[in-house]
Design a protein around this motif. Structure first.
Motif, PDB file in Angstrom:
ATOM      1  N   GLY A 102    -114.656 -24.439 -51.615  1.00 12.75           N
ATOM      2  CA  GLY A 102    -113.331 -24.437 -51.001  1.00 12.75           C
ATOM      3  C   GLY A 102    -112.338 -23.594 -51.762  1.00 12.75           C
ATOM      4  O   GLY A 102    -111.498 -22.896 -51.160  1.00 12.75           O
ATOM      5  N   ASP A 103    -112.418 -23.612 -53.097  1.00  9.74           N
ATOM      6  CA  ASP A 103    -111.521 -22.807 -53.925  1.00  9.74           C
ATOM      7  C   ASP A 103    -111.804 -21.313 -53.753  1.00  9.74           C
ATOM      8  O   ASP A 103    -110.877 -20.493 -53.732  1.00  9.74           O
ATOM      9  CB  ASP A 103    -111.656 -23.190 -55.397  1.00  9.74           C
ATOM     10  CG  ASP A 103    -111.240 -24.623 -55.668  1.00  9.74           C
ATOM     11  OD1 ASP A 103    -110.409 -25.164 -54.901  1.00  9.74           O
ATOM     12  OD2 ASP A 103    -111.755 -25.207 -56.645  1.00  9.74           O
ATOM     13  N   VAL A 104    -113.088 -20.966 -53.642  1.00  4.92           N
ATOM     14  CA  VAL A 104    -113.451 -19.561 -53.469  1.00  4.92           C
ATOM     15  C   VAL A 104    -112.968 -19.056 -52.112  1.00  4.92           C
ATOM     16  O   VAL A 104    -112.390 -17.975 -52.014  1.00  4.92           O
ATOM     17  CB  VAL A 104    -114.976 -19.364 -53.631  1.00  4.92           C
ATOM     18  CG1 VAL A 104    -115.377 -17.944 -53.275  1.00  4.92           C
ATOM     19  CG2 VAL A 104    -115.411 -19.698 -55.055  1.00  4.92           C
ATOM     20  N   VAL A 105    -113.190 -19.830 -51.071  1.00  9.97           N
ATOM     21  CA  VAL A 105    -112.725 -19.444 -49.733  1.00  9.97           C
ATOM     22  C   VAL A 105    -111.209 -19.281 -49.729  1.00  9.97           C
ATOM     23  O   VAL A 105    -110.677 -18.307 -49.188  1.00  9.97           O
ATOM     24  CB  VAL A 105    -113.190 -20.466 -48.670  1.00  9.97           C
ATOM     25  CG1 VAL A 105    -112.521 -20.204 -47.331  1.00  9.97           C
ATOM     26  CG2 VAL A 105    -114.701 -20.446 -48.531  1.00  9.97           C
ATOM     27  N   LYS A 106    -110.490 -20.202 -50.354  1.00  8.18           N
ATOM     28  CA  LYS A 106    -109.032 -20.107 -50.423  1.00  8.18           C
ATOM     29  C   LYS A 106    -108.605 -18.845 -51.174  1.00  8.18           C
ATOM     30  O   LYS A 106    -107.702 -18.131 -50.743  1.00  8.18           O
ATOM     31  CB  LYS A 106    -108.442 -21.348 -51.100  1.00  8.18           C
ATOM     32  CG  LYS A 106    -106.916 -21.343 -51.148  1.00  8.18           C
ATOM     33  CD  LYS A 106    -106.374 -22.618 -51.764  1.00  8.18           C
ATOM     34  CE  LYS A 106    -104.880 -22.700 -51.848  1.00  8.18           C
ATOM     35  NZ  LYS A 106    -104.096 -21.504 -51.907  1.00  8.18           N
ATOM     36  N   ALA A 107    -109.277 -18.558 -52.290  1.00 10.32           N
ATOM     37  CA  ALA A 107    -108.945 -17.367 -53.070  1.00 10.32           C
ATOM     38  C   ALA A 107    -109.190 -16.101 -52.253  1.00 10.32           C
ATOM     39  O   ALA A 107    -108.389 -15.157 -52.306  1.00 10.32           O
ATOM     40  CB  ALA A 107    -109.757 -17.338 -54.361  1.00 10.32           C
ATOM     41  N   ILE A 108    -110.271 -16.072 -51.486  1.00 14.54           N
ATOM     42  CA  ILE A 108    -110.563 -14.919 -50.626  1.00 14.54           C
ATOM     43  C   ILE A 108    -109.454 -14.767 -49.582  1.00 14.54           C
ATOM     44  O   ILE A 108    -108.934 -13.673 -49.369  1.00 14.54           O
ATOM     45  CB  ILE A 108    -111.938 -15.076 -49.956  1.00 14.54           C
ATOM     46  CG1 ILE A 108    -113.053 -14.950 -51.004  1.00 14.54           C
ATOM     47  CG2 ILE A 108    -112.130 -14.051 -48.842  1.00 14.54           C
ATOM     48  CD1 ILE A 108    -114.425 -15.344 -50.502  1.00 14.54           C
ATOM     49  N   ASN A 109    -109.093 -15.859 -48.958  1.00  9.20           N
ATOM     50  CA  ASN A 109    -108.046 -15.824 -47.932  1.00  9.20           C
ATOM     51  C   ASN A 109    -106.688 -15.443 -48.513  1.00  9.20           C
ATOM     52  O   ASN A 109    -105.914 -14.737 -47.876  1.00  9.20           O
ATOM     53  CB  ASN A 109    -107.955 -17.166 -47.214  1.00  9.20           C
ATOM     54  CG  ASN A 109    -109.135 -17.425 -46.319  1.00  9.20           C
ATOM     55  OD1 ASN A 109    -109.764 -16.500 -45.818  1.00  9.20           O
ATOM     56  ND2 ASN A 109    -109.468 -18.692 -46.124  1.00  9.20           N
TER      57      ASN A 109
END
Length: 121
Positions: A102-109
């Motif tokens: 979830g943190d990686v997806v948020k960082a990508i977004n």
């Protein structure tokens, strides 16, 4: 980039002094969906490195992901004479630290579709 990221499973484990917790290799071994990854880690002679003190996050394809490689690619990489190449590819998918999906997806977004992190490669 986000689509490519979602094609992979993130195998993440924070190692602690609790002996009941499995290391990253033990976690992969315990999940049949990562049997090809385990074979690659063994062929690449990276079991000890990935069993050492972490934490590590592995951006690891499941068996289905490996099955999508062109025919013969995996067999060629698993040969002893290609161990250096295999190690390089595997290390490119490992980062030091704990990165939850979830943190990686948020960082990508949050970063315009990109998330840069230093790999062990």
């Amino acid at each position: 980039m986000l689509i490519n990221f979602l094609k992979y499973s993130i195998l993440s484990l924070v190692l602690s002094s609790n002996p009941s917790e499995m290391n990253i290799v033990e976690t992969a071994v315990s999940n049949d969906n990562f049997s090809t990854l385990v074979a690659a880690v063994q062929a690449g002679d990276l079991v000890d490195a990935l069993s050492s003190e972490g934490p590590f996050t592995v951006f690891a394809p499941t068996n289905d992901g490996f099955n999508k490689l062109p025919e013969g690619t995996l067999g060629t990489l698993l040969k002893p004479e290609n161990k250096g190449t295999l190690q390089s590819i595997l290390k490119y998918h490992v980062v030091a630290g704990k990165f939850m999906a979830g943190d990686v997806v948020k960082a990508i977004n949050d970063n315009g579709g990109e998330f840069a992190v230093e790999t062990l490669q």
